[in-house]
Design an enzyme around this catalytic site. Structure first.
Site, PDB file in Angstrom:
ATOM      1  N   HIS A   1      10.908   7.305   6.859  1.00 48.22           N
ATOM      2  CA  HIS A   1       9.793   7.313   5.896  1.00 48.22           C
ATOM      3  C   HIS A   1       8.939   8.536   6.166  1.00 48.22           C
ATOM      4  O   HIS A   1       8.311   8.647   7.218  1.00 48.22           O
ATOM      5  CB  HIS A   1       8.963   6.031   6.082  1.00 48.22           C
TER       6      HIS A   1
ATOM      7  N   HIS B   1       8.307   7.324  -3.474  1.00 53.80           N
ATOM      8  CA  HIS B   1       7.415   6.301  -4.048  1.00 53.80           C
ATOM      9  C   HIS B   1       6.030   6.844  -4.401  1.00 53.80           C
ATOM     10  O   HIS B   1       5.116   6.060  -4.612  1.00 53.80           O
ATOM     11  CB  HIS B   1       7.361   5.042  -3.155  1.00 53.80           C
TER      12      HIS B   1
ATOM     13  N   PRO C   1      10.169  -0.855   3.316  1.00 53.48           N
ATOM     14  CA  PRO C   1       9.863  -1.043   4.730  1.00 53.48           C
ATOM     15  C   PRO C   1       8.730  -2.030   4.910  1.00 53.48           C
ATOM     16  O   PRO C   1       7.747  -2.011   4.163  1.00 53.48           O
ATOM     17  CB  PRO C   1       9.441   0.346   5.214  1.00 53.48           C
ATOM     18  N   GLY C   2       8.882  -2.905   5.885  1.00 52.92           N
ATOM     19  CA  GLY C   2       7.817  -3.856   6.190  1.00 52.92           C
ATOM     20  C   GLY C   2       7.084  -3.424   7.434  1.00 52.92           C
ATOM     21  O   GLY C   2       7.283  -2.319   7.938  1.00 52.92           O
TER      22      GLY C   2
ATOM     23  N   HIS D   1       6.774  -0.882  -2.990  1.00 55.83           N
ATOM     24  CA  HIS D   1       7.205   0.169  -2.052  1.00 55.83           C
ATOM     25  C   HIS D   1       7.059  -0.213  -0.585  1.00 55.83           C
ATOM     26  O   HIS D   1       7.526   0.503   0.281  1.00 55.83           O
ATOM     27  CB  HIS D   1       6.456   1.469  -2.331  1.00 55.83           C
ATOM     28  N   GLY D   2       6.384  -1.321  -0.292  1.00 61.68           N
ATOM     29  CA  GLY D   2       6.207  -1.673   1.116  1.00 61.68           C
ATOM     30  C   GLY D   2       5.489  -2.995   1.227  1.00 61.68           C
ATOM     31  O   GLY D   2       5.415  -3.759   0.266  1.00 61.68           O
TER      32      GLY D   2
ATOM     33  N   GLY E   1       2.237  -3.280   2.151  1.00 58.66           N
ATOM     34  CA  GLY E   1       0.851  -3.132   1.693  1.00 58.66           C
ATOM     35  C   GLY E   1      -0.111  -3.557   2.785  1.00 58.66           C
ATOM     36  O   GLY E   1       0.043  -4.615   3.387  1.00 58.66           O
TER      37      GLY E   1
ATOM     38  N   LYS F   1       7.306   6.191  15.848  1.00 61.86           N
ATOM     39  CA  LYS F   1       6.131   6.274  14.972  1.00 61.86           C
ATOM     40  C   LYS F   1       5.499   7.640  15.133  1.00 61.86           C
ATOM     41  O   LYS F   1       5.404   8.143  16.249  1.00 61.86           O
ATOM     42  CB  LYS F   1       5.107   5.210  15.387  1.00 61.86           C
TER      43      LYS F   1
END
Lengths: 482, 139
Positions: free
Chosen positions: A236, A330, A379-380, A405-406, A408, A481
């Site tokens: 991402h 996105h 992605p979560g 898209h995810g 949120g 990350k």
């Protein structure tokens, strides 16, 4: 149902209409369950859906996805399609990180076979894939090469040796937005991009290894090359500083345009210009250039990840079987064909924190997936799950070919950080079976799973609404990350 | 060195700050320092070189927006980190002088990427003891 003076009409278990009022040109439409709606109405996002409905030339609905939350002008998780003659383009409807998106790489490896090598692999990925604030990429582009990146996107990356030719075929728009004009990108933006190609960035950007834990749709999973227990890689990232600068530059231009043309809107953040105006056209050609930078960026990141796997596992490309399933943005504004009032026509679709989800048979998606629909990656939160979905016909009927898209965000960054005081997030994650490497522990604290909505609940809404179907569930096992 | 004060206000996706200053120059300087405090532990930034720039603007909000945009570009375009800031009102605008040093990834643990400073929701108010500015940065 009324909430803080906002009327909400329940259309079904997954859809809510905000009837037109005041200067709204179209109604609002939010995809959410009743439980989620209770949370959504608590921040500014619903008001923002209503504000977007005021934009000149907006068609049918101002749309909110179930992962909707408060954004700049438009909500994050917002979709708005515009008539080309009457309509406007708004940088706030795309976002700062132009063509931020997700790509998924499949492999022939199983997660269990990878497990003993996982710490080594994660360390290598963290070392080899530049991430974090101020990181620089493996290249320092010459101004000439940067222009080629802006015009050709992933195609430039592949021609420069970063990946396989087939990668571009499995990227949205073939990895290249048409109409990109490097001259529409400011020198400052170009300077910001020059050494950032092939960098992950920070915040919610990540590179992770996931395990396919559930298959919901055998046919689509098989078409995408997915199987239970498989190790896959999800990336991402977006257009880095170049994209942010393009957005920032054009917000100023559009504010001037609105003053000159007396466009009045309820929120100054909805700065916009008519699509056919010189200002609108120039922004769209800068946006295309930034979008191409994002495609090339993810192409370089994926290439570096693939090379790292080969090196650490001392294996060959054939045994690894790591190929691109798909790459989809996105944060975009795209010209597309949609049916409006019974007639197919070209419109401009803004998707801000929303993913294109074209259904089976659509000529825009790769031939190999045309029987099952376009892959979409959701992605979560990092400790839990992500989903692979397939676009469905309902998306064309209801949401201009779009889905969520995810997960949120549901918690502010400060609240997230405050809630982890005294806790080791890395240890927490390890207990959940996720190894984490990160550039900044502070960023990691802001990205804790509790800061996000439940991705499964988000995905169930779009599945039940018939806009995107569940294909597979992924569980992260190693995360880098930024 | 006395650290100037700022605090974070709730915002779901981005970062909203409130900064205080006894007068406008103090407020502007504190805002630039607060911006850099979001990016890096400023105590690790040595004030070894200086930079300055001027902005105009029809009101204090516009001036603050331009100052913060310029400050962010120092980092995002020139990779320069600010330790201290000093503002002076100059007709018709503001002069900002900052001291700091180039970003060194080995010494400066940068925490957060700021995509942009946003103009919306930027307010400057008179409060007891001076001024308070509120603004949102996109992260």
């Amino acid at each position: 149902m009324k909430f803080q003076d906002i009327s909400l009409k329940k259309l079904s278990e997954t859809m809510w209409e905000i009837p037109r009022e005041g200067g709204m040109r179209v109604p609002g439409l939010i995809f959410a369950s009743e439980a989620m709606m209770g949370e959504i109405v608590r921040d500014e996002a619903v008001r923002q859906v209503m504000n977007v409905a005021h934009l000149p030339g907006i068609l049918r609905y101002s749309i909110g996805m179930p992962d909707i939350h408060w954004g700049y002008g438009f909500p994050i998780g917002g979709v708005a399609a515009m008539d080309l003659d009457e309509g406007v383009v708004s940088p706030g409807g795309v976002g700062y990180d132009i063509n931020c998106g997700v790509r998924l790489l499949r492999s022939d490896l199983t997660a269990s076979s990878l497990k003993p090598r996982l710490p080594e692999l994660l360390a290598a990925l963290h070392r080899e894939v530049p991430s974090g604030v101020g990181s620089t990429g493996p290249l320092r582009l010459s101004p000439q090469d940067e222009e080629k990146v802006l015009v050709d996107g992933s195609r430039w990356a592949v021609s420069a040796g970063f990946g396989a030719a087939e990668d571009t075929a499995f990227t949205e728009s073939g990895g290249k937005y048409p109409g990109a004009d490097p001259d529409a990108v400011s020198d400052v933006a170009k300077k910001r991009g020059r050494d950032q190609l092939g960098t992950l960035g920070s915040g919610n950007h990540f590179l992770e290894i996931d395990e396919v834990t559930e298959i919901h749709d055998e046919a689509a999973a098989s078409a995408y090359g997915l199987f239970p227990g498989q190790a896959v890689v999800q990336i991402h990232s977006g257009s880095r500083g170049l994209g942010y600068q393009v957005c920032d530059d054009y917000l100023g231009d559009m504010a001037d345009y609105m003053r000159r043309n007396r466009i009045e809107l309820p929120d100054r953040q909805l700065a916009c210009a008519h699509i056919r105006s010189p200002e609108g056209e120039r922004y769209l050609s800068a946006l295309a250039a930034a979008a191409n930078f994002a495609f090339a960026n993810r192409q370089l990141l994926a290439h570096r990840a693939r090379e790292t796997f080969l090196k650490v596992l001392k294996t060959g490309p054939r045994d690894l079987g790591m190929r691109l399933v798909y790459d989809c943005g996105h944060n975009n504004a795209k010209f597309e064909q949609h049916e409006v009032e019974g007639r197919k026509r070209k419109v401009l679709v803004h998707r801000k924190g929303a993913t294109r989800a074209f259904p089976p048979g659509d000529p825009e998606i790769p031939a190999a997936y045309r029987g099952v629909g376009q892959p979409v990656f959701i992605p979560g939160e990092m400790g839990n799950a992500s989903y692979v979905l397939a676009g469905q016909p309902g998306a064309m009927l209801l949401s201009f070919g779009s889905t969520c898209h995810g997960a949120g965000r549901r918690m502010s960054r400060t609240a997230a950080k405050a809630s982890v005081r005294g806790r080791s997030i890395a240890q927490d994650m390890e207990k959940r079976g996720v190894l984490v490497a990160c550039a900044s522990w502070k960023t990691l604290a802001e990205e804790i799973p509790e800061a996000y909505k439940d991705v499964s609940a988000v995905v169930n809404v779009v599945h039940d609404a018939g806009i995107a179907r569940k294909v597979a569930r992924l569980k992260p096992i190693a995360v880098v990350k930024g | 060195m006395k650290e100037r004060q700022y605090r974070l206000l709730p915002h779901t996706a981005d970062i909203r700050l409130e900064v205080r200053g006894k007068d406008l120059p103090e407020l502007f300087a504190a805002s630039v320092e607060a911006l850099f405090s979001l990016i890096v532990d400023r105590r690790r930034v040595r004030p070894v070189s200086s930079k300055s720039w001027n902005v105009s603007g029809k009101d204090p909000e516009e001036q603050l927006f331009s100052l913060l945009r310029g400050a962010l570009l120092l980092f995002s375009s020139d990779r320069f980190l600010v330790r201290t800031a000093h503002a002076t009102m100059k007709v018709p605008g503001v002069e900002m002088k900052v001291a700091g040093e180039p970003f060194d990834p080995l010494r400066h643990a940068a925490d957060r990427e700021i995509k942009a400073v946003t103009a919306h929701g930027m307010t400057i108010e008179r409060v007891p003891g001076g001024y308070a500015a509120r603004f949102i940065v996109d992260v």
